[in-house]
Design an enzyme around this catalytic site. Structure first.
Site, mmCIF file in Angstrom:
data_model
loop_
_atom_site.group_PDB
_atom_site.id
_atom_site.type_symbol
_atom_site.label_atom_id
_atom_site.label_comp_id
_atom_site.label_asym_id
_atom_site.label_seq_id
_atom_site.Cartn_x
_atom_site.Cartn_y
_atom_site.Cartn_z
ATOM 1 N N HIS A 149 -3.399 -5.810 1.235
ATOM 2 C CA HIS A 149 -2.668 -5.967 2.493
ATOM 3 C C HIS A 149 -2.555 -7.415 2.943
ATOM 4 O O HIS A 149 -3.394 -7.889 3.723
ATOM 5 C CB HIS A 149 -3.373 -5.175 3.592
ATOM 6 C CG HIS A 149 -3.223 -3.701 3.459
ATOM 7 N ND1 HIS A 149 -2.246 -2.991 4.126
ATOM 8 C CD2 HIS A 149 -3.902 -2.801 2.723
ATOM 9 C CE1 HIS A 149 -2.343 -1.707 3.818
ATOM 10 N NE2 HIS A 149 -3.341 -1.554 2.959
ATOM 11 N N CYS A 156 0.837 -1.205 0.000
ATOM 12 C CA CYS A 156 0.000 0.000 0.000
ATOM 13 C C CYS A 156 0.873 1.258 0.000
ATOM 14 O O CYS A 156 1.509 1.544 -0.999
ATOM 15 C CB CYS A 156 -0.959 -0.048 1.184
ATOM 16 S SG CYS A 156 -2.312 1.119 1.063
ATOM 17 N N GLU A 208 -0.570 -8.582 5.105
ATOM 18 C CA GLU A 208 -0.278 -8.655 6.551
ATOM 19 C C GLU A 208 -1.544 -8.623 7.400
ATOM 20 O O GLU A 208 -1.496 -8.901 8.595
ATOM 21 C CB GLU A 208 0.694 -7.533 6.950
ATOM 22 C CG GLU A 208 0.094 -6.173 7.228
ATOM 23 C CD GLU A 208 -0.358 -5.409 5.974
ATOM 24 O OE1 GLU A 208 -0.458 -6.033 4.891
ATOM 25 O OE2 GLU A 208 -0.628 -4.205 6.090
#
Lengths: 85, 225
Positions: B196, B87, B198
């Site tokens: 994302h 991002c 994560e």
């Protein structure tokens, strides 16, 4: 002190959704006849001392490396005449 | 020996803690890196996390790109160190010219936050070897300026060289050219993407655990190196 102005605009081929949103709002506000709006950024740099070719070269360098992302943006550099106080 | 993976915190980073946790869950040793510190503390790889570094002032990632830590990361990335930009981290990598192109405002102007289906197009990068080529994964996506743009020649080059690593499925959430969600450099060690991974590493908080493979890929690669 002299003022150097750097204008940064998205390249013509890059979509400008913000400018489009502004353009679409205009008829609602009673402003007819505006076919297109492009939104950009203007930087006013107050330069110490006289603006000579060397200073302008440095400003060009900072515009190219930092103020503008030349992948998507074009920029222009110009000296603005300021009235002496 | 455990693999040390650094995560940089810039002023305005939001997802650094999640990235550190993802590294830990994948079996690596997470190392916090600070934007003003040039020293990478002997890490084997670096993650540039999501967020709004420097308030997104000037352009997303434009100021972070000139932080002291980035000068070392750029140097190391060019020498082959695996770097993942998520991002805002992807925006920093583009601003650093480690990856081509740029991220622009979403074509519909809305900030978008949803679970996004992606296709892994290239499973040979430092961050994607634990996926199958063509595998479909779902991870969260949240951005306001995630529209990937580059000139046609660059886009053709990326496609021809297999450097489009992830493509959006179902809907193109932000007007990215050719549905591109993530890309890699020519060497395959630097990867950037808008979604994302994560945030998709634990069943409790993520839509899936599909994101874990990014981190296990890098760790395996480094252990075998």
């Amino acid at each position: 002190m002299a003022r150097v102005v750097v204008d940064v605009m998205l390249k013509p081929e890059i979509l400008d959704p913000q400018g489009q949103a502004v353009q679409r709002a205009l008829p609602r506000l009673g402003f007819e006849g505006i076919a297109d709006v492009r939104q950009g950024k203007r930087f006013e740099l107050e330069v110490e001392g006289p603006v000579d070719d060397a200073v302008l070269a440095r400003v060009n360098e900072l515009a190219e490396t930092f103020l503008a992302n030349t992948v998507i943006e074009d920029f222009t550099v110009r000296v603005e005449e300021t009235a002496t106080a | 020996m455990t693999t040390r993976i650094g995560v940089v915190t810039f002023p305005g980073s939001l997802d650094d803690q999640d990235a550190l946790r993802a590294v830990k869950l994948a079996g690596g040793e997470p190392v916090s890196l600070w934007h003003r510190d040039k020293d990478l503390h002997q890490v084997d790889a670096v993650v540039l996390p999501g967020g709004f570094s420097y308030g997104d002032y000037l352009r997303c990632g434009a100021i972070a790109r000139f932080s002291p830590v980035m000068s070392t990361i750029i140097e190391q990335a060019k020498a082959g160190m695996p770097v993942l930009g998520i991002c805002n981290g992807f925006q920093v990598l583009c601003e650093s010219h480690l990856l081509p192109g740029a991220l622009t405002r979403n074509d519909h102007l809305h900030f978008i936050c949803r679970d996004q289906r992606l296709r892994v197009e290239n499973n040979n990068t430092a961050w994607t070897t634990d996926y199958a080529a063509g595998q479909e994964i779902t991870v969260p996506l949240k951005n306001g300026e995630g529209g990937y743009v580059a000139d046609e020649r660059t886009l053709d080059e990326l496609e021809a060289e297999g450097r489009v690593v992830f493509r959006y499925l179902d809907v193109n959430p932000n007007g990215s050219r050719r549905d591109i969600a993530g890309i890699t450099n020519a060497a395959g060690n630097v990867v950037g993407l808008m979604p994302h991974p994560e945030h998709a590493v634990e069943a409790l908080t993520g839509p899936t655990t599909d994101g874990l493979g990014f981190f296990t890929s890098a760790i395996k690669k480094l252990v075998n190196a």
